[in-house]
Design an enzyme around this catalytic site. Sequence first.
Site, PDB file in Angstrom:
ATOM      1  N   LYS A 192       0.818  -1.056  -0.128  1.00  0.00           N
ATOM      2  CA  LYS A 192       0.027   0.260   0.238  1.00  0.00           C
ATOM      3  C   LYS A 192       0.900   1.206   0.105  1.00  0.00           C
ATOM      4  CE  LYS A 192      -2.669   2.565   3.317  1.00  0.00           C
ATOM      5  NZ  LYS A 192      -1.703   3.758   3.077  1.00  0.00           N
ATOM      6  N   GLU A 267      10.477   0.699  10.571  1.00  0.00           N
ATOM      7  CA  GLU A 267      10.803   1.030   9.913  1.00  0.00           C
ATOM      8  C   GLU A 267      10.319   2.813  10.651  1.00  0.00           C
ATOM      9  OE1 GLU A 267      13.859   0.683   9.643  1.00  0.00           O
ATOM     10  OE2 GLU A 267      14.185  -1.049   8.244  1.00  0.00           O
ATOM     11  N   CYS A 301      14.134  10.191   7.563  1.00  0.00           N
ATOM     12  CA  CYS A 301      13.926   9.710   8.777  1.00  0.00           C
ATOM     13  C   CYS A 301      15.011  10.102   9.346  1.00  0.00           C
ATOM     14  CB  CYS A 301      13.494   7.925   8.092  1.00  0.00           C
ATOM     15  SG  CYS A 301      14.112   7.605   7.687  1.00  0.00           S
ATOM     16  N   GLU A 405      10.524  14.693  16.581  1.00  0.00           N
ATOM     17  CA  GLU A 405      11.198  14.781  14.932  1.00  0.00           C
ATOM     18  C   GLU A 405       9.898  16.115  14.818  1.00  0.00           C
ATOM     19  OE1 GLU A 405       9.617  11.738  12.152  1.00  0.00           O
ATOM     20  OE2 GLU A 405      11.969  11.277  11.474  1.00  0.00           O
TER      21      GLU A 405
HETATM   22  P1  NAD Z   1       2.346   7.590   8.335  1.00  0.00           P
HETATM   23  O1  NAD Z   1       2.910   7.000   9.658  1.00  0.00           O
HETATM   24  O2  NAD Z   1       1.268   8.698   9.035  1.00  0.00           O
HETATM   25  O3  NAD Z   1       1.612   7.383   7.788  1.00  0.00           O
HETATM   26  C1  NAD Z   1       2.595   6.507   6.967  1.00  0.00           C
HETATM   27  C2  NAD Z   1       1.965   5.130   6.030  1.00  0.00           C
HETATM   28  O4  NAD Z   1       1.490   4.207   7.132  1.00  0.00           O
HETATM   29  C3  NAD Z   1       1.172   5.222   5.302  1.00  0.00           C
HETATM   30  O5  NAD Z   1       0.943   4.243   3.898  1.00  0.00           O
HETATM   31  C4  NAD Z   1       0.071   5.742   5.631  1.00  0.00           C
HETATM   32  O6  NAD Z   1      -1.658   5.937   5.285  1.00  0.00           O
HETATM   33  C5  NAD Z   1      -0.174   4.340   6.659  1.00  0.00           C
HETATM   34  N1  NAD Z   1      -0.868   4.067   7.675  1.00  0.00           N
HETATM   35  C6  NAD Z   1      -1.154   5.479   8.779  1.00  0.00           C
HETATM   36  N2  NAD Z   1      -2.276   5.050   9.319  1.00  0.00           N
HETATM   37  C7  NAD Z   1      -2.026   3.553   9.647  1.00  0.00           C
HETATM   38  C8  NAD Z   1      -2.728   2.603  10.593  1.00  0.00           C
HETATM   39  N3  NAD Z   1      -3.800   2.541  11.454  1.00  0.00           N
HETATM   40  N4  NAD Z   1      -3.110   1.541   9.882  1.00  0.00           N
HETATM   41  C9  NAD Z   1      -2.096   1.293   8.942  1.00  0.00           C
HETATM   42  N5  NAD Z   1      -1.506   1.911   8.268  1.00  0.00           N
HETATM   43  C10 NAD Z   1      -1.469   3.322   8.470  1.00  0.00           C
HETATM   44  O7  NAD Z   1       3.818   8.472   8.605  1.00  0.00           O
HETATM   45  P2  NAD Z   1       3.916   9.616   7.468  1.00  0.00           P
HETATM   46  O8  NAD Z   1       3.521  10.697   7.938  1.00  0.00           O
HETATM   47  O9  NAD Z   1       3.257   9.726   5.983  1.00  0.00           O
HETATM   48  O10 NAD Z   1       5.597   9.118   7.092  1.00  0.00           O
HETATM   49  C11 NAD Z   1       6.069  10.324   7.692  1.00  0.00           C
HETATM   50  C12 NAD Z   1       7.053   9.343   9.021  1.00  0.00           C
HETATM   51  O11 NAD Z   1       7.627   8.367   8.747  1.00  0.00           O
HETATM   52  C13 NAD Z   1       7.956  10.097   9.784  1.00  0.00           C
HETATM   53  O12 NAD Z   1       7.710  10.404  11.164  1.00  0.00           O
HETATM   54  C14 NAD Z   1       9.643   9.833   9.220  1.00  0.00           C
HETATM   55  O13 NAD Z   1      10.093   9.902  10.145  1.00  0.00           O
HETATM   56  C15 NAD Z   1       8.990   8.272   9.405  1.00  0.00           C
HETATM   57  N6  NAD Z   1      10.225   8.269   7.999  1.00  0.00           N
HETATM   58  C16 NAD Z   1      10.701   6.333   8.915  1.00  0.00           C
HETATM   59  C17 NAD Z   1      11.534   5.765   7.697  1.00  0.00           C
HETATM   60  C18 NAD Z   1      12.543   4.803   8.016  1.00  0.00           C
HETATM   61  O14 NAD Z   1      13.051   4.592   7.136  1.00  0.00           O
HETATM   62  N7  NAD Z   1      12.704   4.875   9.035  1.00  0.00           N
HETATM   63  C19 NAD Z   1      10.817   6.479   6.126  1.00  0.00           C
HETATM   64  C20 NAD Z   1      10.714   7.236   5.879  1.00  0.00           C
HETATM   65  C21 NAD Z   1       9.885   7.762   6.581  1.00  0.00           C
END
Ligand code: NAD
Length: 505
Positions: A192, A267, A301, A405
């Site tokens: 997804k 991650e 991240c 963050e």
């Molecule tokens: P997010 O957690 O809101 O969303 C990430 C993904 O999770 C999206 O596809 C979203 O649709 C899905 N999601 C959201 N709620 C969900 C739920 N309840 N159940 C299942 N899936 C769900 O994060 P974001 O705001 O889109 O991304 C930014 C964050 O991601 C930052 O905090 C960043 O640090 C982190 N990030 C981490 C890495 C890493 O490799 N460690 C890489 C990129 C981003």
Amino acid sequence: MADALFIDITTPNGRRYQQPTGLFINNKFRPSSGGQTITSLDPATDEPIATVHAATAEDVDAAVQAAKAALSHPSWKLLPGTERGQMMGRLADLMEQNRELFASIDAWDNGKPYHVAYEEDLTEAITTIRYYSGWADKSFGQTISTTPQKFAYTLRQPIGVVGQIIPWNYPLSMATWKLGPALACGNTVVIKAAEQTPLSILVLATLIKEAGFPAGVVNIINGYGREAGAALVQHPLVDKVAFTGSTATAREIMKMAAGTLKNITLETGGKSPLIIFPDADLEQAVKWSHFGIMSNQGQICTATSRIFVHRSILDSFLAKFKETIETTSKIGDQWDSTTFQGPQVTRTQYERVLEYIDIAKKEGATVLTGGKSHTPTDPKNAKGYFIEPTVFTNVTDNMRICQEEVFGPVVVILPFDSEDESVRRANDSTYGLGAAVFTKDLERAHRVAADIEAGMVWINSSQDCDPRIPFGGVKQSGIGRELGEAGLEAYSSLKAVHVNLGSRL
Ligand code: NAD
């Protein structure tokens, strides 16, 4: 409403193509069963780009059922690893042939400069698929010596149906970090994409089919996290969940996955430290620390967002860092080849970053440079989500700006006096993703690298990741590793086989 399953699109840099909009299940695009949609906006103009179908729980079930059926289908189950690897190699070749198109879509959808998407994101995405194509026939078990009466061996087998959830900051490379090892190990996948960047992965879907992957092996859906993401995590036929995103969502996912005791890889976020000792090459330290926080609009991240500088070089570091921002961090839209920093991905992220800037000011931090939104000169970008690269000084370790963050072009710079102090303060975080250390003293470099609580440490650089090297975090930055040989662990399981060679009990 996303009426058609394909729409004709011309990107702002003149690429004409057919954008799929449906859910890719069993190698075919289909509409959402509930008629739900996601509209992607250009972050530089706030104008809509395209509307795609968003999966309901029913659609997620169809995708998982397709992945489950493909797992035991002879066309996938009996396919030798070498041929699986060749298929992945073909996919990498097709991605290479479509490199300009992918870079155009991701630049438009995400806001990152086109030249960055082309040179950095696409290089990483293609290399990752190619790297894992080589592992497809090199991942196997062991024979184990025990007694003359017993022969034992292990089989390295796929985990099964894998549910993958990715974020928006590197749309295509995040997809390949997950698809590469999962396919190399022989799993089937439902992936997804993030709501904010739904487009390029659907073009990838067409190439997956063209590369020859059997129907159901890779299923690609767009959808909202709380509906489609949650349905995927909780589906009883999903054997493993791999997630990249925020720590808050990861906590939810852990709870949901507990219901069926799923294998998980997470991650998540970070507040990564970068420590500069007085003997460091200052030019290099400035260059990398600028790149380490300001590249990709700060939406990384592993962004090294806490810079600790030895007090004896603080003033010269601050002067050079500010000068580098003024001369390097050119803000603009995705299509200007001189743009270093594009808009933040969405209005929500833009507002979140500005809120953190406000919090830091209220906490008493000093703005060295930036500290507000950026007004573009070109009127077509007037509604874009641009923010000035922002540096805070006079920050204390307990301030929110130093602990939480931001995920934007915002950095705190803090002085320190001794090595012990720098490591202790670097480790004063709930996160443990990346870290960087700048020094010419070899002993100190390796000592500090060992002492820092992080999944990855860069010595004299920042953010130079590589698909061959494991990536992941400790503490609240995640569980498990992606990339490198370690990435295969997340997508395979060992089965032990005991062979009785004797006739006695
Ligand atoms: P997010 O957690 O809101 O969303 C990430 C993904 O999770 C999206 O596809 C979203 O649709 C899905 N999601 C959201 N709620 C969900 C739920 N309840 N159940 C299942 N899936 C769900 O994060 P974001 O705001 O889109 O991304 C930014 C964050 O991601 C930052 O905090 C960043 O640090 C982190 N990030 C981490 C890495 C890493 O490799 N460690 C890489 C990129 C981003």
